[in-house]
Design an enzyme around this catalytic site. Structure first.
Site, PDB file in Angstrom:
ATOM      1  N   GLY A  69      22.695  78.371  19.669  1.00  0.00           N
ATOM      2  CA  GLY A  69      23.082  79.396  20.644  1.00  0.00           C
ATOM      3  C   GLY A  69      22.429  79.285  22.005  1.00  0.00           C
ATOM      4  O   GLY A  69      22.717  80.072  22.906  1.00  0.00           O
ATOM      5  N   GLN A  70      21.520  78.275  22.185  1.00  0.00           N
ATOM      6  CA  GLN A  70      20.892  78.173  23.502  1.00  0.00           C
ATOM      7  C   GLN A  70      21.948  77.890  24.561  1.00  0.00           C
ATOM      8  O   GLN A  70      22.961  77.260  24.260  1.00  0.00           O
ATOM      9  CB  GLN A  70      19.845  77.040  23.546  1.00  0.00           C
ATOM     10  CG  GLN A  70      18.635  77.315  22.708  1.00  0.00           C
ATOM     11  CD  GLN A  70      18.668  76.459  21.447  1.00  0.00           C
ATOM     12  OE1 GLN A  70      19.704  76.315  20.826  1.00  0.00           O
ATOM     13  NE2 GLN A  70      17.539  75.906  21.093  1.00  0.00           N
ATOM     14  N   GLU A  71      21.657  78.298  25.801  1.00  0.00           N
ATOM     15  CA  GLU A  71      22.658  78.183  26.869  1.00  0.00           C
ATOM     16  C   GLU A  71      23.211  76.759  26.964  1.00  0.00           C
ATOM     17  O   GLU A  71      24.417  76.556  27.098  1.00  0.00           O
ATOM     18  CB  GLU A  71      22.034  78.604  28.197  1.00  0.00           C
ATOM     19  CG  GLU A  71      23.086  78.946  29.212  1.00  0.00           C
ATOM     20  CD  GLU A  71      22.519  79.651  30.429  1.00  0.00           C
ATOM     21  OE1 GLU A  71      21.297  79.903  30.465  1.00  0.00           O
ATOM     22  OE2 GLU A  71      23.325  79.918  31.329  1.00  0.00           O
ATOM     23  N   LEU A  73      23.735  74.660  24.755  1.00  0.00           N
ATOM     24  CA  LEU A  73      24.610  74.264  23.644  1.00  0.00           C
ATOM     25  C   LEU A  73      25.926  75.035  23.624  1.00  0.00           C
ATOM     26  O   LEU A  73      26.878  74.619  22.967  1.00  0.00           O
ATOM     27  CB  LEU A  73      23.893  74.489  22.300  1.00  0.00           C
ATOM     28  CG  LEU A  73      22.656  73.623  22.042  1.00  0.00           C
ATOM     29  CD1 LEU A  73      21.957  74.072  20.774  1.00  0.00           C
ATOM     30  CD2 LEU A  73      23.049  72.153  21.925  1.00  0.00           C
TER      31      LEU A  73
END
Ligand code: G3D
Length: 179
Positions: A69-71, A73
């Site tokens: 969920g990191q920006e 990705l």
């Protein structure tokens, strides 16, 4: 006949139903996935790339993809959309500041043609934490009421204890059996 066969296959487990778990980093996606699998709390680290696991609910099999969920990705999420039957959106119910980002990501994702048929399950996670938003508040903030062309459901849960997760799996099963 074809439709009947498809329904029977869903009930008797001859088919894997593709599910993706999305949400911002730290929402609890990985903890939920492993709760689904083991009903135990696990030590997690941020999801880099994706984890995929098979979950069986009374002979209905789900292949569940946990997408990071990191920006950096989020731009790759759409490469997982094809053939997805259910999108699980995990929300950290204490994270008021980023709820707007979640809302934008959700509605942008649902506009993708590969997800037109997918049902949406929103998990309002971390209900054990003081000051967490209720499922109804999250539903309003994410404007879930605007989703009219597909089934959706919001479920309060706590991934650490597993509370709310059996009801989520029941809803998922009812969706694929209904189709
Ligand atoms: P992610 O996969 O969405 O990035 P994780 O999120 O599953 O890695 O969880 C992020 C952190 O939130 C973890 O804590 C995890 O234990 C915690 N967490 C997940 N679900 C819940 C919940 O329902 N309640 C509470 N209180 N915490 C939860 P750490 O400390 O390992 O970073």
């Amino acid at each position: 006949m074809g439709l009947l066969l498809t329904k029977l296959m869903a009930v008797f487990g001859d088919k894997d139903h593709k599910v993706i778990i999305v949400g911002l980093d730290n929402a609890g996606k990985t903890t939920i996935l492993y709760q689904f699998l083991t009903k135990e709390t696990v030590q997690t680290s941020p999801t880099i790339g994706s984890n995929v696991e098979e979950i069986s609910v009374r002979k209905t099999r789900f292949l569940v993809w946990d997408i990071g969920g990191q920006e950096s990705l989020r731009a790759t999420w759409n490469s997982y959309f094809c053939n997805t039957e259910i999108v699980i959106l995990v929300v950290d119910s204490t994270d008021r500041e980023r709820l707007n980002v979640t809302k934008e990501e959700l509605h942008c994702m649902l506009a993708h043609e590969d997800l037109h048929e997918a049902a949406v399950l929103v998990l309002a996670n971390k209900q054990d934490m003081k000051g967490s938003m209720t499922a109804a508040e999250i539903s309003r903030s994410l404007t879930l009421g605007a989703i009219t062309a597909r089934p959706w459901h919001v479920q309060a849960c706590c991934a650490l204890t597993g509370e709310g997760l059996p009801a989520s799996l029941d809803w998922m099963r009812s969706r694929v059996v209904a189709n």
